[in-house]
Design an enzyme around this catalytic site. Structure first.
Site, PDB file in Angstrom:
ATOM      1  CE1 TYR A   1      65.668  52.801  -0.374  1.00 46.77           C
ATOM      2  CE2 TYR A   1      65.606  50.789  -1.664  1.00 46.77           C
ATOM      3  CZ  TYR A   1      65.063  52.013  -1.327  1.00 46.77           C
ATOM      4  OH  TYR A   1      63.919  52.441  -1.949  1.00 46.77           O
TER       5      TYR A   1
ATOM      6  N   GLY B   1      53.681  47.678   6.039  1.00 47.47           N
ATOM      7  CA  GLY B   1      53.290  46.533   6.867  1.00 47.47           C
ATOM      8  C   GLY B   1      51.926  46.638   7.495  1.00 47.47           C
ATOM      9  CG  LEU B   2      49.724  50.418   9.074  1.00 43.69           C
ATOM     10  CD1 LEU B   2      49.320  51.809   8.640  1.00 43.69           C
ATOM     11  CD2 LEU B   2      48.918  49.989  10.292  1.00 43.69           C
ATOM     12  CG  LEU B   3      47.145  47.940   3.884  1.00 43.77           C
ATOM     13  CD1 LEU B   3      47.390  48.583   2.538  1.00 43.77           C
ATOM     14  CD2 LEU B   3      45.649  47.715   4.113  1.00 43.77           C
TER      15      LEU B   3
ATOM     16  N   GLY C   1      47.892  43.404   8.515  1.00 47.66           N
ATOM     17  CA  GLY C   1      46.986  43.159   9.637  1.00 47.66           C
ATOM     18  C   GLY C   1      47.670  42.679  10.895  1.00 47.66           C
TER      19      GLY C   1
END
Length: 309
Positions: free
Chosen positions: A57, A209-211, A213
């Site tokens: 990372y 990050g989709l969830l 919203g």
């Protein structure tokens, strides 16, 4: 913050951890180091004791930032890092084909983290190459014998590879992707981990990050953001599911918190490690660690929106 026992290990970890991929600065858009350290510090203040990073990372940058967090409180933090992808071509040819190379990668992580032991060390290679699997398992045994590691595991979504890694009951922990939108782990991996008493650390519980919203069909990703490679049709289909999932939002529960509570509701799961780049995101994630989690009716509704396939 609720804590749970991590598989066969004696480690107690917060059920919401801190995933430190994003703060590495090479895959999730712009980050600010001071803001990243503040985010980790806020997580610790709120009761998060489990912090997960990896050597790859930011090519070590994430580990260096985590070292700032653990300074002066090392014994109060369960520290997890991963090795095996640094310098890897990600092709079938072995790169970490000897225990010596695995241990060198481990020692390099120790230097960046400024510590003399790691609580949980993962193989970060998620595909099977026989020499590398054997090298990691041999190195794991030595690192445990030397007292430099308390628990070991593998980060993979491949069930057959997981079983190969655990052929001699060799591992304590699995790191796997699992979310409302990606439930494939429910078919074989999670039941197997329950049976084998392998602790499960969930990465991607918010589906990058989709969830939360916060995205729309107009959202675009640029620069070094890994999400720019999403297939647009897939992306828009997920947004349609998310609109239906918003029916489960409450005054005291965001969509993101619902998503975290979903993975925590599975009996095989020990901890979810959403990423965060700000104190606000950390506070949102922390708010998922409440009781009760999801009701039977809410889980049934989620199953209608996105069943296991």
């Amino acid at each position: 913050m609720e804590q749970r026992l991590l598989g066969k290990s004696e480690l107690m970890v917060s059920e919401i951890g801190f995933g430190a991929w994003a703060i590495g600065g090479d895959a999730w858009g712009p980050v600010d180091d001071e803001q990243s350290i503040n985010a980790m510090s806020r997580a610790y203040e709120l009761g998060v004791n489990f912090f997960d990073t990896a050597d790859v990372y930011g090519t070590g940058h994430s580990e260096k930032l985590v070292s700032e967090l653990i300074k002066g409180k090392r014994d109060q933090i369960v520290l997890s890092t991963k090795g095996g992808l640094m310098g890897h071509s990600r092709k079938p040819e072995p790169i970490y084909e000897s225990p010596k190379k695995v241990i060198k990668a481990f020692e390099d992580s120790l230097k960046r983290l400024k510590t003399d032991y790691i609580d949980v060390y993962f193989c970060h290679i998620w595909w099977h190459v026989e020499q590398e699997t054997e090298a990691f398992l041999t190195a794991f045994e030595k690192l445990k014998d030397d007292g430099k590691v308390k628990a070991v595991g593998v980060s993979t979504d491949n069930f057959e590879y997981l079983k190969e890694f655990n052929c001699n009951k060799s591992i304590d922990v699995l790191q796997v992707e699992y979310s409302i939108l990606n439930r494939s782990a429910e078919k074989e991996i999670l039941p197997y981990c329950l049976e084998e008493n392998i602790g499960v650390v969930v990465r991607g519980p918010l589906q990058k990050g989709l969830l939360t919203g916060k995205f729309t069909k107009e959202t675009t990703f640029t620069g070094n953001d890994v999400r720019q490679h999403w297939d647009r049709k897939w992306f828009e289909h997920q947004l349609e599911k998310i609109e239906k999932l918003k029916e489960l939002e409450r005054e005291n529960r965001t969509l993101g918190q619902l998503a975290l509570q979903f993975v925590l509701s599975h009996p095989a799961v020990t901890s979810a490690i959403p990423g965060a780049k700000s104190t606000r995101q950390v506070e949102q994630n922390f708010g998922a660690s409440v009781r009760p989690l999801l009701s039977k009716e809410e889980l049934e509704y989620i199953n209608l929106i996105n069943p296991v396939k």
